[in-house]
Design a protein around this motif. Structure first.
Motif, mmCIF file in Angstrom:
data_model
loop_
_atom_site.group_PDB
_atom_site.id
_atom_site.type_symbol
_atom_site.label_atom_id
_atom_site.label_comp_id
_atom_site.label_asym_id
_atom_site.label_seq_id
_atom_site.Cartn_x
_atom_site.Cartn_y
_atom_site.Cartn_z
ATOM 1 N N GLU A 1 54.257 20.683 11.938
ATOM 2 C CA GLU A 1 54.213 20.237 10.539
ATOM 3 C C GLU A 1 52.789 20.226 10.009
ATOM 4 O OE1 GLU A 1 55.748 18.668 12.962
ATOM 5 O OE2 GLU A 1 57.854 19.099 12.429
ATOM 6 N N GLU A 2 51.833 19.766 10.826
ATOM 7 C CA GLU A 2 50.429 19.732 10.397
ATOM 8 C C GLU A 2 49.890 21.133 10.151
ATOM 9 O OE1 GLU A 2 48.821 15.669 12.604
ATOM 10 O OE2 GLU A 2 48.822 17.569 13.711
ATOM 11 N N ILE A 3 50.215 22.045 11.047
ATOM 12 C CA ILE A 3 49.753 23.435 10.882
ATOM 13 C C ILE A 3 50.379 24.053 9.644
ATOM 14 C CG2 ILE A 3 49.805 25.737 11.913
ATOM 15 C CD1 ILE A 3 49.707 24.324 14.668
ATOM 16 N N GLU A 4 51.656 23.794 9.426
ATOM 17 C CA GLU A 4 52.328 24.346 8.244
ATOM 18 C C GLU A 4 51.743 23.776 6.961
ATOM 19 O OE1 GLU A 4 56.430 23.512 8.866
ATOM 20 O OE2 GLU A 4 56.762 25.270 10.160
ATOM 21 N N GLN A 5 51.365 22.499 6.978
ATOM 22 C CA GLN A 5 50.734 21.904 5.791
ATOM 23 C C GLN A 5 49.392 22.568 5.493
ATOM 24 O OE1 GLN A 5 50.503 17.680 6.457
ATOM 25 N NE2 GLN A 5 52.705 17.341 6.106
ATOM 26 N N GLU A 6 48.590 22.805 6.541
ATOM 27 C CA GLU A 6 47.305 23.474 6.341
ATOM 28 C C GLU A 6 47.510 24.885 5.804
ATOM 29 O OE1 GLU A 6 44.277 23.353 9.315
ATOM 30 O OE2 GLU A 6 45.002 21.453 10.131
ATOM 31 N N GLN A 7 48.454 25.587 6.389
ATOM 32 C CA GLN A 7 48.733 26.948 5.917
ATOM 33 C C GLN A 7 49.197 26.941 4.471
ATOM 34 O OE1 GLN A 7 51.619 28.175 8.838
ATOM 35 N NE2 GLN A 7 50.078 29.105 10.178
ATOM 36 N N SER A 8 50.053 25.976 4.134
ATOM 37 C CA SER A 8 50.539 25.874 2.760
ATOM 38 C C SER A 8 49.399 25.567 1.800
ATOM 39 C CB SER A 8 51.612 24.789 2.678
ATOM 40 O OG SER A 8 52.073 24.634 1.367
ATOM 41 N N SER A 9 48.484 24.683 2.217
ATOM 42 C CA SER A 9 47.340 24.336 1.368
ATOM 43 C C SER A 9 46.450 25.548 1.126
ATOM 44 C CB SER A 9 46.545 23.204 2.023
ATOM 45 O OG SER A 9 45.393 22.906 1.269
ATOM 46 N N ILE A 10 46.204 26.331 2.171
ATOM 47 C CA ILE A 10 45.369 27.528 2.026
ATOM 48 C C ILE A 10 46.037 28.542 1.109
ATOM 49 C CG2 ILE A 10 44.491 29.535 3.291
ATOM 50 C CD1 ILE A 10 43.919 27.642 5.637
ATOM 51 N N ARG A 11 47.349 28.698 1.254
ATOM 52 C CA ARG A 11 48.059 29.655 0.392
ATOM 53 C C ARG A 11 48.028 29.202 -1.074
ATOM 54 N NH1 ARG A 11 51.730 29.739 4.915
ATOM 55 N NH2 ARG A 11 51.669 31.790 5.947
ATOM 56 N N ASP A 12 48.190 27.886 -1.279
ATOM 57 C CA ASP A 12 48.189 27.378 -2.658
ATOM 58 C C ASP A 12 46.817 27.511 -3.308
ATOM 59 O OD1 ASP A 12 50.828 26.750 -2.355
ATOM 60 O OD2 ASP A 12 50.483 24.626 -1.888
ATOM 61 N N ASN A 13 45.751 27.458 -2.522
ATOM 62 C CA ASN A 13 44.384 27.499 -3.068
ATOM 63 C C ASN A 13 43.650 28.782 -2.706
ATOM 64 O OD1 ASN A 13 44.208 24.633 -4.141
ATOM 65 N ND2 ASN A 13 44.754 24.234 -2.002
ATOM 66 N N LYS A 14 44.401 29.823 -2.436
ATOM 67 C CA LYS A 14 43.758 31.070 -2.022
ATOM 68 C C LYS A 14 42.922 31.668 -3.158
ATOM 69 C CE LYS A 14 47.553 34.234 -3.239
ATOM 70 N NZ LYS A 14 48.500 35.233 -2.722
ATOM 71 N N THR A 15 41.925 32.418 -2.765
ATOM 72 C CA THR A 15 41.035 33.094 -3.722
ATOM 73 C C THR A 15 41.668 34.404 -4.153
ATOM 74 O OG1 THR A 15 39.081 32.121 -2.686
ATOM 75 C CG2 THR A 15 38.742 34.080 -4.046
ATOM 76 N N HIS A 16 41.686 34.613 -5.495
ATOM 77 C CA HIS A 16 42.231 35.858 -6.050
ATOM 78 C C HIS A 16 41.069 36.809 -6.360
ATOM 79 C CE1 HIS A 16 46.477 34.544 -6.885
ATOM 80 N NE2 HIS A 16 45.886 33.392 -6.571
ATOM 81 N N TYR A 17 41.182 38.035 -5.879
ATOM 82 C CA TYR A 17 40.115 39.018 -6.052
ATOM 83 C C TYR A 17 40.496 40.016 -7.144
ATOM 84 C CZ TYR A 17 37.696 37.369 -1.876
ATOM 85 O OH TYR A 17 36.994 36.607 -0.976
ATOM 86 N N TYR A 18 39.493 40.295 -8.030
ATOM 87 C CA TYR A 18 39.678 41.273 -9.104
ATOM 88 C C TYR A 18 38.566 42.306 -9.013
ATOM 89 C CZ TYR A 18 43.157 38.323 -11.397
ATOM 90 O OH TYR A 18 44.283 37.601 -11.699
ATOM 91 N N SER A 19 38.921 43.566 -9.214
ATOM 92 C CA SER A 19 37.924 44.650 -9.197
ATOM 93 C C SER A 19 37.390 44.893 -10.612
ATOM 94 C CB SER A 19 38.551 45.937 -8.656
ATOM 95 O OG SER A 19 38.999 45.751 -7.338
ATOM 96 N N PHE A 20 36.053 44.994 -10.730
ATOM 97 C CA PHE A 20 35.405 45.267 -12.025
ATOM 98 C C PHE A 20 35.357 46.773 -12.220
ATOM 99 C CE2 PHE A 20 31.968 45.993 -14.942
ATOM 100 C CZ PHE A 20 32.011 44.924 -15.824
ATOM 101 N N ASP A 21 36.065 47.284 -13.256
ATOM 102 C CA ASP A 21 36.119 48.725 -13.524
ATOM 103 C C ASP A 21 35.053 49.074 -14.561
ATOM 104 O OD1 ASP A 21 36.729 51.350 -13.941
ATOM 105 O OD2 ASP A 21 38.895 51.035 -14.169
ATOM 106 N N ALA A 22 33.891 49.567 -14.085
ATOM 107 C CA ALA A 22 32.761 49.901 -14.987
ATOM 108 C C ALA A 22 33.074 51.107 -15.857
ATOM 109 C CB ALA A 22 31.512 50.159 -14.157
#
Length: 678
Positions: free
Chosen positions: A66-87
Motif C-alpha cells: 500500500e505504501e509503495i502504491e501510494q508513492e507511485q500514485s503520488s508521482i503519477r499525479d505530480n509527474k512533469t509534462h514535457y513540451y517541445s519548442f518548435d522554432a
C-alpha cells in the motif's frame, strides 16, 4: 535376469504405483515456490508467543504494498509534462508577417525608414510573444518543462500562455506603446500566430519511468543483534512490518547456497509423508480403488491439478489465493467415489498447500471447513439446483470465515478488503465448473458419474428399447430387480443409482436367444426340451458373456458391465446340472458354473440377491408371510454358503437389512394382508 523381469511383470501394478508416487512427490516439490519457511508464526494485534527475538542478520524494513502504491500514485499525479519548442513555427510566422507587410507597403507611400521601423517592430513583438512558447490551450499540469535546443527549461504557471492569450498580449503591446494607428500591424501578427509547444508523450513517460524507478522499497535498516520484539509483547502494526521484512529476507537467504538442498529435502519428506497417508488409506479402507491403477491415477491427477493452480497463484497473484476453487476436489471425488475419500483427499491436499500459502493457519482452517460443507451439502449433482445451492453455501462459509479472521486480526471492521468478497464469489462461480469437469474426467479416465447413470437409466434409451422389443419378459424382470435393488441400496447406504442402472442392464445378453429363458416364453413349448442339459446350460451361461459383448459394443461404462459379469457370480445352473446327473453319474460341475467373478462391492452383491429372489419368486404359489420369509432366507443363505460375497465389502448386518427390504417388497408385490383372528 529373466526371473527379475518375471517378478516385475507380476507386480507391475505395484511398480506403477511406486512410479506414480515418486513422480507426484517430485512434481509437487517442483511446483512449490522457491523459498524457505520462516520458523515463527505471528499475527498483528496478537502477543508474541516466543522468546525475545533479536535480529539474526542485517536487513532492511520493507515498505508495504500500500505504501509503495501510494508513492507511485503520488508521482503519477505530480509527474512533469514535457513540451517541445518548435522554432520553425516562429520563423514561419515571421516570414508570413514580413510578406504581408511588403504587400501592404505597395498599397501606400512609405519611406524606407518607416518600412524598416515597422519590420523591426513586428520582429520584436513576435519574439516577445514566443519568448516562452505558445500552448494551444492552457495545460492543467502543475509541473511543465519546455525542451528548447536540447535543453530542458521549467516554466512557471505565470509564464504559460495559450494562443488566445498570446493574441490579447499583442493587442495590449501595441496599446501600451501608443501605437493605435498601427492596428493593421497588430491584426497581421494576431492572424499569423500559431501554437509552437507540442506535448512530448514519449519523453514525459520516460521521465515518469525514471522517477518510479527511483522509489525505494525499504525505509530503514535493522542491525544484527537488535531486539525486534520481546516475549508477550503485542505485535503492533510497525512490529508487524518489521517481522514481515525479516521473514522475507530470512526465507530468500535461506534458499541460497547449501541450504537449498536441505530445504528441498525437507519439502520432499513432508510431501512424501502426506502421499503415503493417502496410499495407506486407500489400501486399508478403499482396497478396490487401490487395486485400480486408473482410479489411483485419477486421484493423484486431481491433487496435482489443485497444487499446480494454487502454487501458480501464490507466485503471481498471492492476494487472490482464494480464487482457486479448491472445493472442486471433494466435489469431484465424492461424485465418482464417496464422501469419506473426497474429504480425506481434500484435507491432505490442503495440508500440502499449507507449506507454501501465506497465513497458512487461516488458509487451512477456511479450506477444511469449506471442504466439509462441500461434502455435507453436495449430493445428487444430476439435479442442477443442488450444485448451485452447495456452491452458495461454500461461498457463504468463505465470506463468514474471512470476516471472523479480520475481526480477530484487526479488532475492528475497518480496512476490510472488499475485493476479497468478490474473489470468494468468483471462487463459487469457478466451482460450478465442476459439472463440465466431471464430464471431461468421465471421458478421459473412463469413470462414471451420477449424471451419466441418470442418462443410462432412461428406459427409452436405444439398448433398453431393444431389450424390451426382443425380450419383453426379461425387460420386465429387469425393472422389477431394479426396484428391489434400489430400495435395498438405499437401506444400507450404497449407491442406489448405480445399482438401479446395473439391474436394468444385467440381463441384456438374453437378447441373443430370448426364447430360451422362461420369462420370454409365451407358449408351452420349451426349446430346452429338445436339447441335452449340457448344451442348455451353456446357452443359459452364455447370456453373461453375450451381455458383456453387447454392452461394450454400445459403449456401456465398465462399472455397469461389472454388474453383468457378477450377477450370477460362480453359481451353478442347478436345474440342468441335476438333469445331467440323471443321464450320467460322473458330471463335471464346472461345465454348469457361471464364469464369474463373484461380486466385489456392496452394489454387485445387492444385485445378485435381488436378481435371484425376483426370478425365483415367480415360482411361488399362494405365498404367505412365512413362505416369503423362508424363501428369501433360503436363497441368500445358499449364496453365502457358496462364498459369493467373500470379496464384497458388505457386512452381515447389511445383508440382514437387504433381506428385510426384499421381504417387504415381495409382500407388497403379492398384495399380502395381515390375517386378523376371527
Amino acid at each position: 535376469m529373466g526371473k527379475t523381469l518375471d517378478n516385475v511383470y507380476k507386480h507391475q501394478s505395484l511398480v506403477y504405483k511406486y512410479f506414480l508416487y515418486v513422480v507426484s512427490v517430485a512434481l509437487i516439490v517442483f511446483f512449490f515456490p522457491k523459498g524457505g519457511k520462516f520458523k515463527y508464526d505471528f499475527q498483528k494485534g496478537k502477543p508474541w508467543q516466543y522468546e525475545n527475538l533479536y535480529a539474526p542478520i542485517d536487513f532492511s524494513i520493507k515498505k508495504t504494498t500500500e505504501e509503495i502504491e501510494q508513492e507511485q500514485s503520488s508521482i503519477r499525479d505530480n509527474k512533469t509534462h514535457y513540451y517541445s519548442f518548435d522554432a520553425s513555427i516562429v520563423s514561419n510566422v515571421q516570414v508570413e508577417v514580413a510578406e504581408e507587410l511588403n504587400t501592404y507597403f505597395q498599397s501606400g507611400d512609405f519611406s524606407s525608414g518607416q518600412r524598416q521601423s515597422l519590420r523591426t517592430l513586428a520582429e520584436e513583438v513576435i519574439d516577445e510573444v514566443y519568448a516562452h512558447g505558445i500552448f494551444q490551450t492552457v495545460p492543467e499540469a502543475e509541473s511543465i518543462v519546455v525542451v528548447r535546443n536540447n535543453e530542458a527549461q521549467p516554466i512557471s504557471r505565470t509564464d504559460i500562455i495559450a494562443l488566445e492569450g498570446a493574441k490579447r498580449n499583442v493587442s495590449e503591446r501595441f496599446a501600451q506603446a501608443g501605437s493605435e494607428g498601427l492596428s493593421f500591424l497588430s491584426a497581421m501578427i494576431r492572424n499569423s500566430l500559431k501554437s509552437n509547444l507540442v506535448y512530448d508523450e514519449a519523453l514525459t513517460e520516460s521521465a515518469l519511468s525514471d522517477e518510479l524507478s527511483k522509489i525505494s522499497y525499504t525505509r530503514g535498516e535493522v542491525d544484527q543483534g537488535k531486539l525486534i520484539i520481546a516475549k508477550g509483547e503485542i505485535v503492533e502494526p510497525e512490529d508487524f512490518k518489521i517481522l514481515n521484512s525479516l521473514k522475507d529476507e530470512y526465507e530468500s537467504e535461506l534458499w541460497m547456497g547449501s541450504n537449498y538442498y536441505f530445504i528441498l529435502l525437507g519439502y520432499t519428506i513432508l510431501v512424501a509423508l502426506v502421499l503415503i497417508m493417502l496410499f495407506l488409506f486407500l489400501k486399508r479402507y478403499r482396497n478396490e480403488i487401490f487395486e485400480n491403477n486408473n482410479k489411483v491415477t485419477f486421484i493423484f491427477f486431481n491433487i496435482l491439478l489443485m497444487v499446480l493452480a494454487t502454487t501458480l497463484m501464490v507466485k503471481h497473484y498471492e492476494s487472490y489465493i482464494y480464487m482457486v476453487p479448491l472445493c472442486i476436489l471433494p466435489l469431484v471425488l465424492k461424485n465418482f467415489f464417496d464422501a469419506r475419500l473426497g474429504l480425506f483427499v481434500h484435507v491432505l491436499t490442503v495440508l500440502i498447500l499449507g507449506f507454501v500459502v501465506p497465513n497458512s493457519f487461516e488458509y487451512i482452517f477456511l479450506q477444511i471447513i469449506a471442504g466439509i460443507v462441500t461434502i455435507l451439502t453436495a449430493s445428487e449433482l444430476y439435479k442442477r439446483a443442488n450444485l448451485f445451492i452447495s456452491v452458495g453455501q461454500i461461498t457463504l462459509i468463505y465470506i463468514i470465515g474471512y470476516f471472523a479472521f479480520h475481526a480477530i486480526h484487526e479488532g475492528n471492521l475497518e480496512n476490510i478488503e472488499w475485493v476479497l468478497f468478490g474473489v470468494f464469489v468468483l471462487n463459487g462461480l469457478l466451482t460450478l465448473f465442476a459439472q463440465p469437469l466431471i464430464y471431461m474426467f468421465e471421458k478421459l479416465f473412463g469413470l462414471i458419474s451420477d449424471v451419466s447413470l441418470l442418462e443410462l437409466s432412461d428406459t427409452n434409451s436405444k439398448l433398453l428399447k431393444e431389450l424390451s422389443d426382443k425380450a419383453p419378459g426379461t425387460f420386465h424382470h429387469s425393472l422389477q430387480v431394479a426396484n428391489l435393488a434400489e430400495a435395498a441400496a438405499n437401506e444400507i447406504g450404497a449407491n442406489a443409482m448405480l445399482v438401479r442402472v446395473g439391474a436394468l442392464y444385467h440381463d441384456i445378453g438374453k437378447m441373443e436367444q430370448p426364447t430360451y429363458f422362461t420369462e420370454n416364453q409365451i407358449t408351452n413349448v420349451n426349446p430346452h426340451d429338445d436339447l441335452p442339459p449340457k448344451e442348455s446350460a451353456k446357452i443359459i451361461i452364455d447370456h453373461v458373456l453375450n451381455g458383456i459383448e453387447i454392452a461394450r459394443k454400445n459403449n456401456i461404462p465398465d462399472r455397469v458391465i461389472d454388474f453383468i459379469r457378477t450377477h450370477h457370480g460362480t453359481t451353478t445352473v442347478y436345474y440342468f446340472f441335476k438333469k445331467q446327473q440323471e443321464l450320467e453319474q460322473e458330471v463335471d460341475v464346472d461345465d454348469f458354473k457361471y464364469p464369474g467373478p463373484i461380486p466385489f462391492s456392496k452394489e454387485t452383491a445387492i444385485l445378485m440377491m435381488s436378481d435371484s429372489v425376483e426370478a425365483a419368486s415367480k415360482s411361488l404359489k399362494n405365498p404367505t408371510f412365512t413362505i416369503i420369509d423362508e424363501f428369501v432366507e433360503k436363497i441368500v443363505k445358499g449364496q453365502m454358503q457358496a462364498d459369493q460375497f467373500l470379496n464384497a465389502n458388505i457386512t452381515l448386518k447389511e445383508i440382514e437389512l437387504v433381506k428385510k427390504v426384499l421381504k417387504q417388497k415381495l409382500t407388497n408385490i403379492y398384495h399380502l394382508r395381515v390375517e386378523y383372528p376371527e
